[in-house]
Design a protein around this motif. Sequence first.
Motif, PDB file in Angstrom:
ATOM      1  N   VAL A  81       3.082  36.017  46.528  1.00 40.86           N
ATOM      2  CA  VAL A  81       2.027  35.338  46.407  1.00 40.86           C
ATOM      3  C   VAL A  81       1.062  35.304  47.776  1.00 40.86           C
ATOM      4  CG1 VAL A  81       0.650  33.370  45.061  1.00 40.86           C
ATOM      5  CG2 VAL A  81       2.746  34.903  43.828  1.00 40.86           C
ATOM      6  N   SER A  82      -0.141  36.010  48.120  1.00 40.04           N
ATOM      7  CA  SER A  82      -0.827  35.969  49.023  1.00 40.04           C
ATOM      8  C   SER A  82      -2.075  35.929  48.587  1.00 40.04           C
ATOM      9  CB  SER A  82      -1.486  37.553  48.904  1.00 40.04           C
ATOM     10  OG  SER A  82      -0.606  38.663  49.537  1.00 40.04           O
ATOM     11  N   LEU A  83      -2.298  34.395  49.636  1.00 43.26           N
ATOM     12  CA  LEU A  83      -3.641  33.101  49.742  1.00 43.26           C
ATOM     13  C   LEU A  83      -4.805  33.720  50.609  1.00 43.26           C
ATOM     14  CD1 LEU A  83      -2.036  30.051  48.880  1.00 43.26           C
ATOM     15  CD2 LEU A  83      -2.992  32.125  46.797  1.00 43.26           C
ATOM     16  N   LYS A  84      -6.073  33.351  50.959  1.00 40.32           N
ATOM     17  CA  LYS A  84      -6.605  33.552  52.337  1.00 40.32           C
ATOM     18  C   LYS A  84      -6.055  33.123  53.447  1.00 40.32           C
ATOM     19  CE  LYS A  84     -11.089  32.475  53.354  1.00 40.32           C
ATOM     20  NZ  LYS A  84     -12.308  32.240  53.039  1.00 40.32           N
ATOM     21  N   HIS A  85      -5.416  31.852  52.730  1.00 41.60           N
ATOM     22  CA  HIS A  85      -5.243  31.584  54.890  1.00 41.60           C
ATOM     23  C   HIS A  85      -3.710  32.050  54.647  1.00 41.60           C
ATOM     24  CE1 HIS A  85      -9.015  30.573  55.524  1.00 41.60           C
ATOM     25  NE2 HIS A  85      -8.657  29.970  54.762  1.00 41.60           N
ATOM     26  N   THR A  86      -2.575  32.468  53.918  1.00 37.57           N
ATOM     27  CA  THR A  86      -1.348  32.151  53.811  1.00 37.57           C
ATOM     28  C   THR A  86      -0.947  33.539  52.474  1.00 37.57           C
ATOM     29  OG1 THR A  86       0.650  30.671  54.421  1.00 37.57           O
ATOM     30  CG2 THR A  86      -1.257  30.145  52.446  1.00 37.57           C
ATOM     31  N   ALA A  87       0.460  33.101  52.539  1.00 40.60           N
ATOM     32  CA  ALA A  87       1.036  34.460  51.431  1.00 40.60           C
ATOM     33  C   ALA A  87       2.764  32.759  51.385  1.00 40.60           C
ATOM     34  CB  ALA A  87       1.632  35.337  52.008  1.00 40.60           C
ATOM     35  N   PHE A  88       3.231  33.473  50.264  1.00 40.73           N
ATOM     36  CA  PHE A  88       4.622  32.848  49.761  1.00 40.73           C
ATOM     37  C   PHE A  88       5.089  33.479  48.885  1.00 40.73           C
ATOM     38  CE2 PHE A  88       1.618  30.749  46.939  1.00 40.73           C
ATOM     39  CZ  PHE A  88       2.924  30.569  45.150  1.00 40.73           C
ATOM     40  N   TYR A  89       6.722  33.157  49.061  1.00 39.40           N
ATOM     41  CA  TYR A  89       7.356  34.537  48.011  1.00 39.40           C
ATOM     42  C   TYR A  89       8.306  32.819  47.330  1.00 39.40           C
ATOM     43  CZ  TYR A  89       6.735  36.922  51.230  1.00 39.40           C
ATOM     44  OH  TYR A  89       6.629  38.194  53.039  1.00 39.40           O
ATOM     45  N   VAL A  90       8.233  33.662  45.501  1.00 39.30           N
ATOM     46  CA  VAL A  90       8.812  32.617  44.697  1.00 39.30           C
ATOM     47  C   VAL A  90       9.638  33.872  44.777  1.00 39.30           C
ATOM     48  CG1 VAL A  90       8.072  32.472  42.405  1.00 39.30           C
ATOM     49  CG2 VAL A  90       7.070  32.082  43.612  1.00 39.30           C
ATOM     50  N   GLU A  91      11.346  33.174  44.061  1.00 36.41           N
ATOM     51  CA  GLU A  91      12.135  33.941  44.343  1.00 36.41           C
ATOM     52  C   GLU A  91      12.857  33.884  42.801  1.00 36.41           C
ATOM     53  OE1 GLU A  91      11.978  32.618  48.695  1.00 36.41           O
ATOM     54  OE2 GLU A  91      11.883  31.442  46.879  1.00 36.41           O
ATOM     55  N   ARG A  92      13.096  34.540  42.488  1.00 34.47           N
ATOM     56  CA  ARG A  92      13.867  35.328  40.974  1.00 34.47           C
ATOM     57  C   ARG A  92      15.499  35.815  41.223  1.00 34.47           C
ATOM     58  NH1 ARG A  92      11.353  38.475  36.691  1.00 34.47           N
ATOM     59  NH2 ARG A  92      12.283  40.432  38.202  1.00 34.47           N
ATOM     60  N   CYS A  93      16.348  35.443  40.888  1.00 36.08           N
ATOM     61  CA  CYS A  93      17.884  35.927  40.906  1.00 36.08           C
ATOM     62  C   CYS A  93      18.024  37.505  39.422  1.00 36.08           C
ATOM     63  CB  CYS A  93      19.170  34.534  39.959  1.00 36.08           C
ATOM     64  SG  CYS A  93      20.310  35.876  40.572  1.00 36.08           S
ATOM     65  N   PRO A  94      17.870  38.524  40.841  1.00 32.28           N
ATOM     66  CA  PRO A  94      17.737  40.368  39.424  1.00 32.28           C
ATOM     67  C   PRO A  94      19.169  39.961  38.924  1.00 32.28           C
ATOM     68  CG  PRO A  94      19.139  39.429  42.680  1.00 32.28           C
ATOM     69  CD  PRO A  94      18.407  38.621  41.313  1.00 32.28           C
ATOM     70  N   ASN A  95      19.988  39.261  38.551  1.00 37.21           N
ATOM     71  CA  ASN A  95      21.575  39.388  38.484  1.00 37.21           C
ATOM     72  C   ASN A  95      20.850  38.426  36.258  1.00 37.21           C
ATOM     73  OD1 ASN A  95      23.359  39.551  37.209  1.00 37.21           O
ATOM     74  ND2 ASN A  95      24.600  37.500  38.349  1.00 37.21           N
ATOM     75  N   CYS A  96      20.749  36.890  37.083  1.00 36.08           N
ATOM     76  CA  CYS A  96      20.788  36.049  35.405  1.00 36.08           C
ATOM     77  C   CYS A  96      18.883  35.906  35.755  1.00 36.08           C
ATOM     78  CB  CYS A  96      21.332  34.274  35.748  1.00 36.08           C
ATOM     79  SG  CYS A  96      20.771  33.074  36.893  1.00 36.08           S
ATOM     80  N   LYS A  97      18.181  36.310  35.989  1.00 32.82           N
ATOM     81  CA  LYS A  97      16.939  35.865  36.416  1.00 32.82           C
ATOM     82  C   LYS A  97      15.901  34.440  36.391  1.00 32.82           C
ATOM     83  CE  LYS A  97      16.423  40.501  35.160  1.00 32.82           C
ATOM     84  NZ  LYS A  97      16.967  41.136  36.009  1.00 32.82           N
ATOM     85  N   GLY A  98      17.090  33.538  36.766  1.00 30.31           N
ATOM     86  CA  GLY A  98      16.932  32.007  37.249  1.00 30.31           C
ATOM     87  C   GLY A  98      15.437  32.316  37.945  1.00 30.31           C
ATOM     88  N   ILE A  99      14.634  31.133  37.995  1.00 31.27           N
ATOM     89  CA  ILE A  99      13.569  31.530  39.550  1.00 31.27           C
ATOM     90  C   ILE A  99      13.961  29.850  39.857  1.00 31.27           C
ATOM     91  CG2 ILE A  99      11.116  31.179  39.026  1.00 31.27           C
ATOM     92  CD1 ILE A  99      11.499  32.107  36.252  1.00 31.27           C
ATOM     93  N   TRP A 100      13.361  30.211  41.333  1.00 31.52           N
ATOM     94  CA  TRP A 100      13.379  28.980  42.900  1.00 31.52           C
ATOM     95  C   TRP A 100      12.278  29.136  42.910  1.00 31.52           C
ATOM     96  CZ3 TRP A 100      16.907  25.078  44.066  1.00 31.52           C
ATOM     97  CH2 TRP A 100      15.942  24.770  45.185  1.00 31.52           C
ATOM     98  N   CYS A 101      11.250  28.427  43.401  1.00 33.17           N
ATOM     99  CA  CYS A 101      10.035  27.941  43.667  1.00 33.17           C
ATOM    100  C   CYS A 101       9.710  26.411  45.387  1.00 33.17           C
ATOM    101  CB  CYS A 101       9.009  27.043  42.483  1.00 33.17           C
ATOM    102  SG  CYS A 101       8.390  28.465  41.196  1.00 33.17           S
TER     103      CYS A 101
END
Length: 181
Positions: A81-101
């Motif tokens: 996810v890109s913003l004006k001054h930075t970017a960050f990553y949201v993570e997700r499990c490809p196996n169970c589809k859970g999400i880490w923020c």
Amino acid sequence: MPLQDSELAPGLAAKACPSCGGSWIPPEIYDEWQRPQIDPDAPTQVAVLPLSLDVPFQPAGLDNRAALCPDCRSYLVRGRVSLKHTAFYVERCPNCKGIWCDAGEWNILQKLSLDTHIGYLFSAEWQSQVRDQETIAREQQAIVDKLGPDIAERIFALSKLLEDHPNGDFGVAYLMRRFDQ
């Protein structure tokens, strides 16, 4: 360190890490929370964030490191996810589809109305659009650096005028001929 029960949004239970402030959202809980948030008759479309969007945010220090799913121990995949001054990553499990923020990421996703479309962040379409936007932003910054902000703004305005005009290609051709001489 074991994750602790928490709530990211009303009705959205999560497991929080007391040391880093990150949150794990099990897939079935996210799906249950997401369902009433989305109109089933509306097409699923999420606009790519404009890089000019100025949301103050400092990504977590470990945001660029590989991580394992707290449930099934698979490596997590990342959605940028890109913003004006930075970017960050949201993570997700490809196996169970859970999400880490990581700490603060969920709040940014809510501000950007992406919290109900997290799966889209991992699509090839989203990632391609993010890369394209970043390329355009770098190109525009190079123009500002080489020509200064005043001329750059005029060029950007002119390019928009020509792009929107049905015969804009004639204007571009004229400019190109002027520099070929």
